[in-house]
Scaffold this motif. Sequence first.
Motif, PDB file in Angstrom:
ATOM      1  N   SER A  21       0.740  -1.404   0.166  1.00 36.32           N
ATOM      2  CA  SER A  21       0.185   0.065   0.240  1.00 36.32           C
ATOM      3  C   SER A  21       0.947   1.113   0.109  1.00 36.32           C
ATOM      4  CB  SER A  21      -1.145   0.003   1.286  1.00 36.32           C
ATOM      5  OG  SER A  21      -0.430  -0.203   2.309  1.00 36.32           O
ATOM      6  N   GLU A  22       2.003   1.287   0.831  1.00 32.63           N
ATOM      7  CA  GLU A  22       2.892   2.639   0.816  1.00 32.63           C
ATOM      8  C   GLU A  22       3.425   2.980  -0.647  1.00 32.63           C
ATOM      9  OE1 GLU A  22       3.335  -0.268   2.732  1.00 32.63           O
ATOM     10  OE2 GLU A  22       5.291  -0.817   2.605  1.00 32.63           O
ATOM     11  N   LYS A  23       3.551   1.973  -1.524  1.00 34.72           N
ATOM     12  CA  LYS A  23       3.942   2.396  -2.629  1.00 34.72           C
ATOM     13  C   LYS A  23       2.919   2.651  -3.945  1.00 34.72           C
ATOM     14  CE  LYS A  23       8.387   0.160  -2.161  1.00 34.72           C
ATOM     15  NZ  LYS A  23       9.227  -1.192  -2.539  1.00 34.72           N
ATOM     16  N   VAL A  24       1.677   2.683  -3.479  1.00 39.30           N
ATOM     17  CA  VAL A  24       0.523   2.547  -4.412  1.00 39.30           C
ATOM     18  C   VAL A  24      -0.200   4.142  -4.229  1.00 39.30           C
ATOM     19  CG1 VAL A  24      -1.934   1.919  -5.112  1.00 39.30           C
ATOM     20  CG2 VAL A  24      -0.080   0.306  -4.296  1.00 39.30           C
ATOM     21  N   ALA A  25      -0.180   4.770  -5.314  1.00 34.06           N
ATOM     22  CA  ALA A  25      -0.738   6.321  -5.542  1.00 34.06           C
ATOM     23  C   ALA A  25      -2.340   5.946  -5.231  1.00 34.06           C
ATOM     24  CB  ALA A  25      -0.567   6.602  -6.778  1.00 34.06           C
ATOM     25  N   HIS A  26      -2.907   6.781  -4.439  1.00 34.08           N
ATOM     26  CA  HIS A  26      -4.357   6.708  -3.995  1.00 34.08           C
ATOM     27  C   HIS A  26      -5.070   8.144  -3.931  1.00 34.08           C
ATOM     28  CE1 HIS A  26      -2.951   7.121   0.004  1.00 34.08           C
ATOM     29  NE2 HIS A  26      -4.059   7.937   0.169  1.00 34.08           N
ATOM     30  N   VAL A  27      -6.173   8.185  -3.966  1.00 36.93           N
ATOM     31  CA  VAL A  27      -7.104   9.422  -3.619  1.00 36.93           C
ATOM     32  C   VAL A  27      -7.994   9.165  -2.620  1.00 36.93           C
ATOM     33  CG1 VAL A  27      -6.546  10.576  -5.948  1.00 36.93           C
ATOM     34  CG2 VAL A  27      -8.550   9.191  -5.451  1.00 36.93           C
ATOM     35  N   GLN A  28      -8.645  10.108  -1.851  1.00 35.82           N
ATOM     36  CA  GLN A  28      -9.520   9.942  -0.966  1.00 35.82           C
ATOM     37  C   GLN A  28     -10.978  10.441  -1.405  1.00 35.82           C
ATOM     38  OE1 GLN A  28      -7.367  11.240   2.789  1.00 35.82           O
ATOM     39  NE2 GLN A  28      -7.185   8.868   3.159  1.00 35.82           N
ATOM     40  N   LEU A  29     -11.929  10.066  -0.483  1.00 34.16           N
ATOM     41  CA  LEU A  29     -13.280  10.177  -0.927  1.00 34.16           C
ATOM     42  C   LEU A  29     -13.564  11.652  -1.155  1.00 34.16           C
ATOM     43  CD1 LEU A  29     -15.186   7.544   1.369  1.00 34.16           C
ATOM     44  CD2 LEU A  29     -15.100   7.819  -1.073  1.00 34.16           C
ATOM     45  N   ASN A  30     -13.026  12.474  -0.165  1.00 37.93           N
ATOM     46  CA  ASN A  30     -13.392  13.808  -0.120  1.00 37.93           C
ATOM     47  C   ASN A  30     -12.570  14.626  -1.021  1.00 37.93           C
ATOM     48  OD1 ASN A  30     -15.783  14.012   1.213  1.00 37.93           O
ATOM     49  ND2 ASN A  30     -14.488  13.788   3.218  1.00 37.93           N
ATOM     50  N   ASN A  31     -11.588  14.142  -1.702  1.00 34.21           N
ATOM     51  CA  ASN A  31     -11.147  14.875  -2.630  1.00 34.21           C
ATOM     52  C   ASN A  31     -11.696  15.498  -3.767  1.00 34.21           C
ATOM     53  OD1 ASN A  31      -7.870  12.643  -2.475  1.00 34.21           O
ATOM     54  ND2 ASN A  31      -8.231  14.595  -1.261  1.00 34.21           N
ATOM     55  N   PRO A  32     -11.543  16.895  -4.375  1.00 33.48           N
ATOM     56  CA  PRO A  32     -12.262  17.060  -5.689  1.00 33.48           C
ATOM     57  C   PRO A  32     -11.514  16.421  -6.612  1.00 33.48           C
ATOM     58  CG  PRO A  32     -10.626  18.774  -4.650  1.00 33.48           C
ATOM     59  CD  PRO A  32     -10.530  17.652  -3.741  1.00 33.48           C
ATOM     60  N   LEU A  33     -12.301  16.233  -7.854  1.00 31.03           N
ATOM     61  CA  LEU A  33     -12.119  15.532  -9.111  1.00 31.03           C
ATOM     62  C   LEU A  33     -10.672  16.122  -9.486  1.00 31.03           C
ATOM     63  CD1 LEU A  33     -15.473  14.852 -10.956  1.00 31.03           C
ATOM     64  CD2 LEU A  33     -14.104  13.524  -9.353  1.00 31.03           C
ATOM     65  N   GLU A  34     -10.605  17.334  -9.468  1.00 28.98           N
ATOM     66  CA  GLU A  34      -9.232  17.998  -9.897  1.00 28.98           C
ATOM     67  C   GLU A  34      -8.083  17.184  -9.541  1.00 28.98           C
ATOM     68  OE1 GLU A  34      -8.806  22.140  -8.771  1.00 28.98           O
ATOM     69  OE2 GLU A  34      -7.983  22.644 -10.903  1.00 28.98           O
ATOM     70  N   LEU A  37      -7.716  13.774 -10.869  1.00 32.96           N
ATOM     71  CA  LEU A  37      -7.161  13.872 -12.324  1.00 32.96           C
ATOM     72  C   LEU A  37      -5.375  14.177 -12.339  1.00 32.96           C
ATOM     73  CD1 LEU A  37      -8.158  13.491 -15.364  1.00 32.96           C
ATOM     74  CD2 LEU A  37      -8.720  15.895 -15.336  1.00 32.96           C
ATOM     75  N   LEU A  38      -5.187  15.075 -11.475  1.00 29.40           N
ATOM     76  CA  LEU A  38      -3.810  15.451 -11.285  1.00 29.40           C
ATOM     77  C   LEU A  38      -2.933  14.257 -10.925  1.00 29.40           C
ATOM     78  CD1 LEU A  38      -3.627  18.864  -9.617  1.00 29.40           C
ATOM     79  CD2 LEU A  38      -2.544  18.261 -11.493  1.00 29.40           C
ATOM     80  N   VAL A  39      -3.401  13.360  -9.825  1.00 29.62           N
ATOM     81  CA  VAL A  39      -2.852  12.069  -9.663  1.00 29.62           C
ATOM     82  C   VAL A  39      -2.711  11.265 -10.727  1.00 29.62           C
ATOM     83  CG1 VAL A  39      -2.932  10.194  -8.193  1.00 29.62           C
ATOM     84  CG2 VAL A  39      -3.264  12.392  -7.157  1.00 29.62           C
ATOM     85  N   LEU A  40      -3.722  11.063 -11.466  1.00 29.86           N
ATOM     86  CA  LEU A  40      -3.876  10.047 -12.360  1.00 29.86           C
ATOM     87  C   LEU A  40      -3.111  10.493 -13.657  1.00 29.86           C
ATOM     88  CD1 LEU A  40      -7.612   9.447 -12.502  1.00 29.86           C
ATOM     89  CD2 LEU A  40      -5.767   7.813 -12.019  1.00 29.86           C
ATOM     90  N   VAL A  41      -2.843  11.868 -14.149  1.00 35.55           N
ATOM     91  CA  VAL A  41      -2.085  12.491 -15.356  1.00 35.55           C
ATOM     92  C   VAL A  41      -0.553  12.259 -14.829  1.00 35.55           C
ATOM     93  CG1 VAL A  41      -1.578  14.460 -16.567  1.00 35.55           C
ATOM     94  CG2 VAL A  41      -4.083  13.691 -16.169  1.00 35.55           C
ATOM     95  N   LYS A  42      -0.378  12.808 -13.623  1.00 28.98           N
ATOM     96  CA  LYS A  42       1.003  12.899 -13.338  1.00 28.98           C
ATOM     97  C   LYS A  42       1.567  11.488 -13.093  1.00 28.98           C
ATOM     98  CE  LYS A  42       2.156  17.272 -12.534  1.00 28.98           C
ATOM     99  NZ  LYS A  42       3.521  17.885 -13.274  1.00 28.98           N
TER     100      LYS A  42
END
Length: 150
Positions: A21-34, A37-42
């Motif tokens: 898990s510590e090497k996996v990029a993730h996002v959280q429920l309350n994050n804005p879509l922006e 999308l930044l995490v995914l693109v980067k």
Amino acid sequence: MSLIQDKQLAEISINDLLIPSEKVAHVQLNNPLEHALLVLVKSGYSAVPVLDASYKLVGIIGKTVILNQILGLENFEIEKLSSMKVKEVLNRDIPTLTRENSLLDGLNAVIDHPFICLVDKEGYFDGILTRRAILKEIKKNIYVNSYKKH
Ligand code: AMP
């Protein structure tokens, strides 16, 4: 050295192949879509896990679903990236496995998904198993076996 060489497919644990898990990029429920999308693109990933505030797995979110959400009739409604949150669009209907599952369970799961999320008994996010990791392990075995024959 191939794990499959010494063990049957069903005996190899996912524990041997997972990305922790510590090497996996993730996002959280309350994050804005922006942010998502930044995490995914980067990162260059097509989808990443979504966790709640206590790091339990809730689902995954990908670029396509975000772009579909902000797509209006004729153009992208960019302002939706900051007004909408991950919890409004994530995919909650995903298969999960645990470290105790076999490589064979993993192989079945990755037929329809490029990666599978792993959880512990309480539902806390534990890492991912990728189709790439499974295929690499199987490929090693094919090479070892064909080397033995020649
Ligand atoms: P790969 O097999 O490495 O191409 O990965 C397949 C998919 O698994 C990627 O497109 C991501 O959705 C996910 N993935 C792989 N590695 C990671 C990581 N370190 N963090 C987050 N997602 C990942």
